[in-house]
Design an enzyme around this catalytic site. Structure first.
Site, short mmCIF file in Angstrom:
data_model
loop_
_atom_site.label_atom_id
_atom_site.label_comp_id
_atom_site.label_asym_id
_atom_site.label_seq_id
_atom_site.Cartn_x
_atom_site.Cartn_y
_atom_site.Cartn_z
N THR A 191 0.89 -1.17 0.00
CA THR A 191 0.00 0.00 0.00
C THR A 191 0.92 1.21 0.00
OG1 THR A 191 -1.50 -1.24 1.42
CG2 THR A 191 -1.84 1.12 1.35
N ASP A 222 -7.74 -3.35 4.22
CA ASP A 222 -7.83 -2.37 5.31
C ASP A 222 -7.75 -0.92 4.83
OD1 ASP A 222 -5.06 -3.23 4.66
OD2 ASP A 222 -4.55 -1.52 5.94
#
Ligand code: GLY
Length: 310
Positions: A191, A222
């Site tokens: 990410t 998430d």
């Protein structure tokens, strides 16, 4: 474990911290530095913390070395890219997108969601909203992403387990793509993110990801989930990277923010976060609070910081 804390005086000295993902190549730090500098330039130009975080993440989304925007991992069918992004600041702004396709800067769309009556848009609605705000059609697939996909397929052919604790066969068992599985299914789950403290002492966080590979169609980790992949509040801002299925169970970003709010030093809070996870799970964090900023990961993780004058 690698952990570093930058110590800045307790003040509103502006700072931008960026990361390129837990498990990404630490030699790609220059990309994170360019992103942090873009965020800092945005602050110098008069933007607030949230806009600066978006400016930083846009640079990372444009860098094909990172799993976000251009360079996002391919889903298991080898053609689909689904991206997630989110923004939040300590003044109450909050926006996110999930399962967004064919957009160059998902983080910009997430920031625009913060101006709607909602906080999270997904799938077709997110794409239609992106077009509504002027985000043009963009194919984020890169030669690197195609090579990564081929390498994942090779591992599957060799029968190597791709997801910690998960049998490869479960992907075939739950297959939900419109096209057939070409081959029974290295896990990629990086990410990018930025945390910012501006001269007014406000905090912001932004994150963006191409998600995990392998993954079923429509899988969301998430990154766009408040409190899990990101959180900004009165005690600071936290961005998380790693395997979303594990991160969400700890509401990790909110948990770390809570520890800082209770007075735990930032560096201790980041290190403690790693202890919540099996060492086989990739996890990384960056954070900023009133006096400190830093990064911590149980894997290689490129990251950088840019500090402004007081
Ligand atoms: N941390 C990225 C994801 O799990 O999607």
């Amino acid at each position: 474990m690698s952990a570093t804390a930058l110590n800045t005086p307790p003040s509103s000295r502006p700072i931008v911290v960026t990361h390129g993902g837990a498990g990404a190549d630490a030699r790609d730090r220059d990309g994170c530095a360019a992103a942090a500098n873009a965020g800092m330039q945005s602050l110098r130009d008069g933007s607030g913390a949230l806009q600066a975080a978006v400016a930083a993440v846009r640079v990372l989304e444009d860098d094909p070395r990172f799993n976000a925007g251009t360079g996002s991992v391919l889903r298991m069918d080898g053609v689909t890219v689904e991206m997630d992004a989110a923004v939040m600041d300590s003044q109450g702004r909050l926006g996110a997108v999930a399962g967004l396709r064919r957009v160059r800067h998902p983080v910009q769309v997430a920031a625009a969601v913060a101006d709607t009556p909602h906080w999270l848009l997904c799938g077709e609605g997110a794409l239609r909203f992106a077009r509504h705000i002027g985000a043009g059609d963009h194919d984020p697939v890169t030669p690197q992403a195609l090579r990564k996909h081929q390498s994942m397929l090779e591992k599957l052919r060799r029968g190597e387990r791709l997801v910690h604790g998960e049998d490869n066969a479960s992907f075939a068992q739950h297959w939900n793509y419109p096209t057939p599985l070409a081959v029974a299914p290295g896990q990629a789950c990086d990410t990018v993110g930025a945390v910012v403290r501006d001269a007014g002492g406000h905090y912001a966080v932004a994150g963006s990801t191409g998600g995990c590979a392998p993954a079923l169609l429509g899988r969301v980790g998430d990154t766009p989930i408040i409190g899990a992949g990101f959180y900004a509040g009165p005690a600071g801002a936290v961005a998380v990277t790693g395997i979303g299925e594990h991160i969400v169970r700890h509401l990790l970003a909110h948990t770390v923010h809570g520890w800082m709010a209770d007075g735990m030093p930032l560096d201790d809070a980041l290190r403690r976060a790693l202890t919540l996870f099996d060492p086989a799970i990739d996890i990384g964090l960056i954070a900023v609070n009133a006096s400190d900023s830093g990064a911590c990961s149980n894997r290689d993780m490129p990251w950088a910081a840019a500090e402004g004058a007081q």
